[in-house]
Design a protein around this motif. Structure first.
Motif, PDB file in Angstrom:
ATOM      1  N   HIS A 192      15.783  45.481  35.474  1.00  0.00           N
ATOM      2  CA  HIS A 192      15.813  44.016  35.560  1.00  0.00           C
ATOM      3  C   HIS A 192      17.234  43.499  35.749  1.00  0.00           C
ATOM      4  O   HIS A 192      17.434  42.362  36.158  1.00  0.00           O
ATOM      5  CB  HIS A 192      15.213  43.388  34.301  1.00  0.00           C
ATOM      6  CG  HIS A 192      13.743  43.600  34.177  1.00  0.00           C
ATOM      7  ND1 HIS A 192      12.833  42.928  34.948  1.00  0.00           N
ATOM      8  CD2 HIS A 192      13.021  44.430  33.395  1.00  0.00           C
ATOM      9  CE1 HIS A 192      11.613  43.319  34.641  1.00  0.00           C
ATOM     10  NE2 HIS A 192      11.702  44.235  33.710  1.00  0.00           N
ATOM     11  N   GLU A 193      18.221  44.324  35.446  1.00  0.00           N
ATOM     12  CA  GLU A 193      19.615  43.876  35.481  1.00  0.00           C
ATOM     13  C   GLU A 193      20.364  44.303  36.740  1.00  0.00           C
ATOM     14  O   GLU A 193      21.343  43.690  37.110  1.00  0.00           O
ATOM     15  CB  GLU A 193      20.372  44.408  34.261  1.00  0.00           C
ATOM     16  CG  GLU A 193      19.733  44.044  32.933  1.00  0.00           C
ATOM     17  CD  GLU A 193      19.557  42.542  32.734  1.00  0.00           C
ATOM     18  OE1 GLU A 193      20.349  41.754  33.273  1.00  0.00           O
ATOM     19  OE2 GLU A 193      18.618  42.169  32.035  1.00  0.00           O
ATOM     20  N   GLU A 251      29.108  43.183  32.108  1.00  0.00           N
ATOM     21  CA  GLU A 251      28.158  42.225  31.529  1.00  0.00           C
ATOM     22  C   GLU A 251      26.714  42.646  31.790  1.00  0.00           C
ATOM     23  O   GLU A 251      25.854  42.577  30.908  1.00  0.00           O
ATOM     24  CB  GLU A 251      28.400  40.817  32.079  1.00  0.00           C
ATOM     25  CG  GLU A 251      27.390  39.780  31.638  1.00  0.00           C
ATOM     26  CD  GLU A 251      27.279  39.593  30.117  1.00  0.00           C
ATOM     27  OE1 GLU A 251      26.232  39.084  29.658  1.00  0.00           O
ATOM     28  OE2 GLU A 251      28.219  39.949  29.382  1.00  0.00           O
ATOM     29  N   LEU A 252      26.428  43.113  32.995  1.00  0.00           N
ATOM     30  CA  LEU A 252      25.067  43.559  33.300  1.00  0.00           C
ATOM     31  C   LEU A 252      24.719  44.840  32.553  1.00  0.00           C
ATOM     32  O   LEU A 252      23.583  45.023  32.110  1.00  0.00           O
ATOM     33  CB  LEU A 252      24.892  43.746  34.808  1.00  0.00           C
ATOM     34  CG  LEU A 252      25.031  42.470  35.634  1.00  0.00           C
ATOM     35  CD1 LEU A 252      24.870  42.763  37.114  1.00  0.00           C
ATOM     36  CD2 LEU A 252      24.043  41.415  35.188  1.00  0.00           C
ATOM     37  N   ARG A 253      25.697  45.733  32.382  1.00  0.00           N
ATOM     38  CA  ARG A 253      25.454  46.943  31.578  1.00  0.00           C
ATOM     39  C   ARG A 253      25.173  46.568  30.126  1.00  0.00           C
ATOM     40  O   ARG A 253      24.326  47.167  29.470  1.00  0.00           O
ATOM     41  CB  ARG A 253      26.638  47.897  31.661  1.00  0.00           C
ATOM     42  CG  ARG A 253      26.722  48.630  32.967  1.00  0.00           C
ATOM     43  CD  ARG A 253      27.603  49.864  32.921  1.00  0.00           C
ATOM     44  NE  ARG A 253      28.675  49.865  31.971  1.00  0.00           N
ATOM     45  CZ  ARG A 253      29.926  49.493  32.220  1.00  0.00           C
ATOM     46  NH1 ARG A 253      30.261  49.060  33.414  1.00  0.00           N
ATOM     47  NH2 ARG A 253      30.851  49.552  31.289  1.00  0.00           N
ATOM     48  N   ARG A 254      25.878  45.569  29.617  1.00  0.00           N
ATOM     49  CA  ARG A 254      25.632  45.120  28.241  1.00  0.00           C
ATOM     50  C   ARG A 254      24.216  44.578  28.107  1.00  0.00           C
ATOM     51  O   ARG A 254      23.497  44.894  27.165  1.00  0.00           O
ATOM     52  CB  ARG A 254      26.645  44.043  27.837  1.00  0.00           C
ATOM     53  CG  ARG A 254      26.493  43.585  26.377  1.00  0.00           C
ATOM     54  CD  ARG A 254      27.306  42.349  26.080  1.00  0.00           C
ATOM     55  NE  ARG A 254      26.852  41.170  26.808  1.00  0.00           N
ATOM     56  CZ  ARG A 254      25.755  40.464  26.522  1.00  0.00           C
ATOM     57  NH1 ARG A 254      24.974  40.816  25.530  1.00  0.00           N
ATOM     58  NH2 ARG A 254      25.432  39.404  27.231  1.00  0.00           N
ATOM     59  N   ARG A 255      23.784  43.762  29.085  1.00  0.00           N
ATOM     60  CA  ARG A 255      22.427  43.205  29.051  1.00  0.00           C
ATOM     61  C   ARG A 255      21.356  44.288  29.164  1.00  0.00           C
ATOM     62  O   ARG A 255      20.324  44.222  28.510  1.00  0.00           O
ATOM     63  CB  ARG A 255      22.226  42.221  30.206  1.00  0.00           C
ATOM     64  CG  ARG A 255      22.922  40.924  30.025  1.00  0.00           C
ATOM     65  CD  ARG A 255      22.492  39.994  31.138  1.00  0.00           C
ATOM     66  NE  ARG A 255      23.506  39.023  31.450  1.00  0.00           N
ATOM     67  CZ  ARG A 255      23.501  38.268  32.529  1.00  0.00           C
ATOM     68  NH1 ARG A 255      22.538  38.359  33.417  1.00  0.00           N
ATOM     69  NH2 ARG A 255      24.457  37.394  32.734  1.00  0.00           N
ATOM     70  N   ALA A 256      21.591  45.275  30.017  1.00  0.00           N
ATOM     71  CA  ALA A 256      20.613  46.345  30.234  1.00  0.00           C
ATOM     72  C   ALA A 256      20.517  47.271  29.026  1.00  0.00           C
ATOM     73  O   ALA A 256      19.458  47.819  28.737  1.00  0.00           O
ATOM     74  CB  ALA A 256      20.977  47.148  31.478  1.00  0.00           C
ATOM     75  N   GLY A 257      21.625  47.432  28.324  1.00  0.00           N
ATOM     76  CA  GLY A 257      21.631  48.360  27.194  1.00  0.00           C
ATOM     77  C   GLY A 257      21.669  49.799  27.674  1.00  0.00           C
ATOM     78  O   GLY A 257      21.841  50.086  28.854  1.00  0.00           O
TER      79      GLY A 257
END
Length: 191
Positions: free
Chosen positions: A83-84, A95-101
């Motif tokens: 999704h990220e 930031e996208l890696r943080r959101r994706a986990g």
């Protein structure tokens, strides 16, 4: 209601087509949508125009339907889009890696229990081609016999490997794309 550059949807329904003034050499109105039996069509080439049979046939998956392979690697791996990320594009964005986990793999509770695995545990997902590590998520949203992970995590940010490590390098029968949904794996505790 006004549509593209002066077209009216009411006129479209009456005429059976939608004209669109686009900038071309002739600058004439070009029909872009035409009413056909059963709905509207853009007039683009369909499967027949692309040289394919318009009636799709069934081609069984090479790995998932292989009973001998299922004995060695009982889980069918599905690698869906993240999704990220857009495939691996933006996979380096902090930031996208943080959101994706972290990279995760989801399995049914029965599959986790039969392997002695628990929610949140670090696991190894592998076959004879390679392996990758992920955090285990146990959920009944995945069918028994299926493992689900996401594409898009860069190997250098996912412990050195991702789902690409276990996927065969052959192309799909229709479209010539990767076979992310025709892969057999086994999951064990990482260590």
């Amino acid at each position: 209601m006004r549509g593209w550059r002066g077209s009216r949807w009411t006129g479209c329904a009456r005429r059976g087509s939608l004209g669109w003034r686009c900038r071309t050499r002739s600058s004439r109105t070009r029909t872009v949508f035409r009413r056909r039996r059963g709905g509207w069509s853009s007039g683009r080439r369909g499967p027949r125009g692309a040289g394919a049979d318009p009636l799709a046939g069934y081609v069984p998956p090479a790995e998932v339907a292989d009973a001998e392979r299922a004995g060695r690697y009982p889980l069918a791996l599905i690698s869906a889009a993240s999704h990220e990320f857009l495939n691996t594009q933006f996979g380096n964005n902090p930031e996208l890696r943080r959101r994706a986990g972290e990279l995760t793999v989801r399995v049914h509770p029965d599959d986790a229990a039969s392997r002695g695995l628990a929610e949140g545990q670090r696991v190894r997902v592998g076959n004879e081609r390679g392996s990758f590590e992920a955090v285990l998520r146990v959920t009944d949203q995945v069918r028994p016999g299926v493992a689900a992970t996401a594409k898009g995590h860069w190997p250098r940010f996912a412990g050195g490997a991702n789902a690409n490590a276990v996927v065969d390098e052959r192309a799909t029968d229709l479209g010539g794309g990767p076979v992310f949904h025709d892969t057999r794996v086994e999951i064990t505790a990482a260590g």
